[in-house]
Structure formats: C-alpha cells, structure tokens
Write an enzyme that holds these catalytic residues in place. Structure first.
Site, PDB file in Angstrom:
ATOM      1  NE  ARG A   1      10.895-167.973  30.046  1.00 14.53           N
ATOM      2  CZ  ARG A   1      11.823-167.815  30.994  1.00 14.53           C
ATOM      3  NH1 ARG A   1      12.946-167.237  30.740  1.00 14.53           N
ATOM      4  NH2 ARG A   1      11.596-168.269  32.199  1.00 14.53           N
TER       5      ARG A   1
ATOM      6  NE  ARG B   1       8.917-169.106  37.281  1.00 10.46           N
ATOM      7  CZ  ARG B   1       9.814-169.188  38.264  1.00 10.46           C
ATOM      8  NH1 ARG B   1       9.437-169.109  39.522  1.00 10.46           N
ATOM      9  NH2 ARG B   1      11.084-169.333  37.977  1.00 10.46           N
TER      10      ARG B   1
ATOM     11  CE  LYS C   1      16.274-171.007  32.329  1.00 11.58           C
ATOM     12  NZ  LYS C   1      15.429-171.741  33.321  1.00 11.58           N
TER      13      LYS C   1
ATOM     14  NE  ARG D   1      15.157-169.103  42.311  1.00  6.62           N
ATOM     15  CZ  ARG D   1      14.865-169.059  41.021  1.00  6.62           C
ATOM     16  NH1 ARG D   1      15.796-169.321  40.131  1.00  6.62           N
ATOM     17  NH2 ARG D   1      13.666-168.781  40.618  1.00  6.62           N
TER      18      ARG D   1
ATOM     19  NE  ARG E   1      13.013-165.359  40.433  1.00  2.39           N
ATOM     20  CZ  ARG E   1      13.419-165.936  39.303  1.00  2.39           C
ATOM     21  NH1 ARG E   1      14.720-166.083  39.069  1.00  2.39           N
ATOM     22  NH2 ARG E   1      12.564-166.359  38.411  1.00  2.39           N
TER      23      ARG E   1
HETATM   24  P1  AP5 Z   1      18.645-171.565  39.166  1.00  4.56           P
HETATM   25  O1  AP5 Z   1      20.036-171.607  38.621  1.00  4.56           O
HETATM   26  O2  AP5 Z   1      18.207-170.310  39.826  1.00  4.56           O
HETATM   27  O3  AP5 Z   1      17.595-172.031  38.045  1.00  4.56           O
HETATM   28  P2  AP5 Z   1      17.092-171.299  36.738  1.00  4.56           P
HETATM   29  O4  AP5 Z   1      16.981-172.332  35.693  1.00  4.56           O
HETATM   30  O5  AP5 Z   1      17.945-170.099  36.427  1.00  4.56           O
HETATM   31  O6  AP5 Z   1      15.651-170.875  37.242  1.00  4.56           O
HETATM   32  P3  AP5 Z   1      14.818-169.551  37.032  1.00  4.56           P
HETATM   33  O7  AP5 Z   1      13.641-169.675  37.957  1.00  4.56           O
HETATM   34  O8  AP5 Z   1      15.665-168.317  37.217  1.00  4.56           O
HETATM   35  O9  AP5 Z   1      14.400-169.690  35.579  1.00  4.56           O
HETATM   36  P4  AP5 Z   1      13.210-169.087  34.922  1.00  4.56           P
HETATM   37  O10 AP5 Z   1      13.563-169.384  33.526  1.00  4.56           O
HETATM   38  O11 AP5 Z   1      11.867-169.479  35.355  1.00  4.56           O
HETATM   39  O12 AP5 Z   1      13.272-167.561  35.433  1.00  4.56           O
HETATM   40  P5  AP5 Z   1      13.660-166.209  34.710  1.00  4.56           P
HETATM   41  O13 AP5 Z   1      14.264-165.328  35.691  1.00  4.56           O
HETATM   42  O14 AP5 Z   1      14.362-166.470  33.423  1.00  4.56           O
HETATM   43  O15 AP5 Z   1      18.501-172.809  40.175  1.00  4.56           O
HETATM   44  C1  AP5 Z   1      17.303-173.012  40.921  1.00  4.56           C
HETATM   45  C2  AP5 Z   1      17.647-173.534  42.334  1.00  4.56           C
HETATM   46  O16 AP5 Z   1      18.209-174.839  42.227  1.00  4.56           O
HETATM   47  C3  AP5 Z   1      18.701-172.678  43.079  1.00  4.56           C
HETATM   48  O17 AP5 Z   1      18.358-172.627  44.420  1.00  4.56           O
HETATM   49  C4  AP5 Z   1      20.034-173.450  42.869  1.00  4.56           C
HETATM   50  O18 AP5 Z   1      20.948-173.261  43.929  1.00  4.56           O
HETATM   51  C5  AP5 Z   1      19.532-174.903  42.789  1.00  4.56           C
HETATM   52  N1  AP5 Z   1      20.322-175.748  41.886  1.00  4.56           N
HETATM   53  C6  AP5 Z   1      20.792-175.420  40.650  1.00  4.56           C
HETATM   54  N2  AP5 Z   1      21.441-176.474  40.093  1.00  4.56           N
HETATM   55  C7  AP5 Z   1      21.360-177.493  40.997  1.00  4.56           C
HETATM   56  C8  AP5 Z   1      21.817-178.856  40.992  1.00  4.56           C
HETATM   57  N3  AP5 Z   1      22.497-179.362  39.945  1.00  4.56           N
HETATM   58  N4  AP5 Z   1      21.542-179.615  42.075  1.00  4.56           N
HETATM   59  C9  AP5 Z   1      20.841-179.099  43.138  1.00  4.56           C
HETATM   60  N5  AP5 Z   1      20.386-177.832  43.200  1.00  4.56           N
HETATM   61  C10 AP5 Z   1      20.642-177.026  42.139  1.00  4.56           C
HETATM   62  O19 AP5 Z   1      12.203-165.674  34.284  1.00  4.56           O
HETATM   63  C11 AP5 Z   1      11.296-165.164  35.252  1.00  4.56           C
HETATM   64  C12 AP5 Z   1      10.082-164.573  34.542  1.00  4.56           C
HETATM   65  O20 AP5 Z   1      10.497-163.469  33.691  1.00  4.56           O
HETATM   66  C13 AP5 Z   1       9.326-165.503  33.595  1.00  4.56           C
HETATM   67  O21 AP5 Z   1       8.384-166.288  34.286  1.00  4.56           O
HETATM   68  C14 AP5 Z   1       8.672-164.494  32.632  1.00  4.56           C
HETATM   69  O22 AP5 Z   1       7.556-163.887  33.227  1.00  4.56           O
HETATM   70  C15 AP5 Z   1       9.758-163.438  32.485  1.00  4.56           C
HETATM   71  N6  AP5 Z   1      10.658-163.732  31.360  1.00  4.56           N
HETATM   72  C16 AP5 Z   1      11.987-164.011  31.440  1.00  4.56           C
HETATM   73  N7  AP5 Z   1      12.493-164.243  30.210  1.00  4.56           N
HETATM   74  C17 AP5 Z   1      11.473-164.109  29.341  1.00  4.56           C
HETATM   75  C18 AP5 Z   1      11.359-164.265  27.920  1.00  4.56           C
HETATM   76  N8  AP5 Z   1      12.406-164.600  27.168  1.00  4.56           N
HETATM   77  N9  AP5 Z   1      10.139-164.068  27.355  1.00  4.56           N
HETATM   78  C19 AP5 Z   1       9.073-163.714  28.089  1.00  4.56           C
HETATM   79  N10 AP5 Z   1       9.107-163.580  29.435  1.00  4.56           N
HETATM   80  C20 AP5 Z   1      10.289-163.783  30.052  1.00  4.56           C
END
Ligand code: AP5
Length: 219
Positions: free
Chosen positions: A90, A173, A15, A129, A162
């Site tokens: 979410r 997660r 994402k 990552r 991270r």
């Molecule tokens: P990346 O693009 O970083 O993936 P992502 O989907 O953004 O993953 P996140 O871990 O950031 O998502 P998340 O939703 O768990 O975390 P968030 O920060 O929102 O890609 C991942 C890896 O794969 C990278 O190394 C990239 O290079 C590689 N890659 C990408 N595409 C590829 C491809 N096509 N082929 C090969 N490799 C590829 O949330 C973190 C925490 O915050 C949550 O756990 C929660 O505690 C809190 N939080 C956030 N939002 C909320 C909410 N709305 N409500 C409640 N709590 C929340």
C-alpha cells in the site's frame, strides 16, 4: 515457481470480493492485510490493539509493522504455491519490501490487477457493506444482498458493519489511498505488470476480466 498476484484498488473497489473467488479458482492463499489486522484485533493481541488506533482514523498502519507481518505470513507452508495479496503493498516502501521478500521465496509478482472505481461509488459501496464475522465474506445491502438479512450465506455466521466504514473515515481512507497507494500504479506500470479493470461492472464480469488477465500473465 510460486505465483504471486497483487490486487490494487481504492477502499471499497471490490478487492476482497474478487480475492475470495479468484484465490479459490487459482488454488492460491488469499492474504489480506486488513483481515489479518482485524483477526488480531478480535484476539486482542498487541498487534491488533496497535493497528486499531490507525484503522479507526482511516490511516495506514506503519510500514515496519505491516511489512514484518506480511513477510511472516508469506513464509508459512500454506503459501508454498504462492498467494493473492489484497491490501498489501500500500506504499512504495511496502512494494520494494515485497519484491525483496518474494526473491528470497523464489518467486516474483506476476500480475497486478487494478480495480478502478470512482470515489462517489466507493462511498455508497462501503456504507452498504456487510461482512461476515467468521471468514470475512462480503455482501452489499443493494448490490450483493445475503439470502437472509444479517446472516452469511456461506458459513451462517453473523454479518456486521465495519467501524471504519463510517462516512468520515471512508473519506480519509480514500484520501490516504490517493496520496500513499496510488503511486504504486506507476511502480507496477513500469514493470509492465498492471492491468486495469473497470470495477463498476457487475461482480461476475469483473471476476471474468480479472481471471483472463491473470491467466495470460501466469501461463
Ligand atoms: P469489498 O470487496 O469489500 O472492497 P475492498 O476493495 O476489499 O474494500 P476494503 O474496504 O476492504 O478495502 P480497504 O483496502 O480499505 O480495507 P482493508 O481491510 O484492506 O467491496 C466493497 C463493497 O462493494 C461490498 O459491499 C461489496 O459487496 C460491494 N461490491 C464489490 N464489487 C462490486 C461490484 N462490482 N458492483 C457492486 N458492488 C460491489 O484495510 C483496512 C485498514 O487496515 C486500512 O485503512 C489500514 O488502516 C489498515 N491496513 C490494511 N492494509 C494495510 C497496509 N498494507 N499498510 C498499512 N495499513 C494497512
């Protein structure tokens, strides 16, 4: 009318990677709830300290806190043209709150690309990552390595891993995603906004397919 796109997908689906490119191409603000929590944590605000207690366990930050934070962010002048939302909503309560907020801002969700990737791939992606400290640019040691290890190609800042990417936290997660976020797939399917993209394809191919779906939806 402002344009709003919601990116759905499990942790590590890509994402953030896609949001950076697509928001620039479309000229929309990239609003990532996870990035806002991490910025608050870096600044040691009360919100950041509260969020950390949930993030470190792989749990969601409570809805009331998260909804208030995103409502406030979307009302800022830099979101006048709309926004690309990454990581929000979410939960079903967050999705309903988003719909209500967008009505008050004179818009609505126009397209919901779902980046589909199976759990085994997610674990490998998150363990490799590396994220940039300054602006959250994302790399992968194998699939998308920086030119120089440990340094962001774009802004030269330090790359770090991270804390919530530890295998046990990643597993939690993913489980939380299945239980609390996956129901949104049906929510947006019913509104005919959902477009599924195979997230296991190369990054550029995923971008192309997402862009084409978004362009169709907002034309
Ligand atoms: P990346 O693009 O970083 O993936 P992502 O989907 O953004 O993953 P996140 O871990 O950031 O998502 P998340 O939703 O768990 O975390 P968030 O920060 O929102 O890609 C991942 C890896 O794969 C990278 O190394 C990239 O290079 C590689 N890659 C990408 N595409 C590829 C491809 N096509 N082929 C090969 N490799 C590829 O949330 C973190 C925490 O915050 C949550 O756990 C929660 O505690 C809190 N939080 C956030 N939002 C909320 C909410 N709305 N409500 C409640 N709590 C929340």
């Amino acid at each position: 009318m402002p344009e709003y796109i919601v990116l759905l997908g499990p942790p590590g689906a890509g994402k953030g990677t896609q949001a950076k490119v697509i928001s620039e191409t479309l000229g929309l603000m990239h609003i990532s709830s996870g990035d806002i929590f991490r910025e608050n944590l870096k600044a040691q605000t009360e919100l950041g300290k509260l969020a950390q207690t949930y993030m470190n366990k792989g749990e969601l930050v409570p809805d009331d806190v998260t909804i208030a934070m995103i409502k406030d962010r979307l009302s800022k002048p830099d979101c006048e043209k709309g926004a690309l939302l990454d990581g929000f909503p979410r939960t079903p309560a967050q999705a309903v709150a988003l719909d209500e907020t967008l009505v008050s801002l004179g818009g609505k969700v126009q397209c919901v690309p779902l980046i589909a990737v199976e759990p085994e791939v997610l674990i490998e992606r998150l363990s490799g990552r590396w994220s940039c400290r300054a602006q959250g640019h994302v790399y992968h040691s194998k699939y998308n390595p920086p030119k120089q290890a440990g340094i962001c190609d774009i802004d030269g800042s330090e790359l770090y891993q991270r804390e919530d990417d530890q295998p046990a936290t990643v597993e939690r997660r993913i489980k939380v995603y299945v239980e609390q976020t996956a129901p949104l797939i049906e929510y947006y399917q019913k509104k005919q906004l959902l477009v599924e993209v195979d997230g296991t394809q190369p990054i550029e191919v995923v971008t192309e397919q997402m862009m084409s779906a978004i362009k169709k939806a907002i034309k």
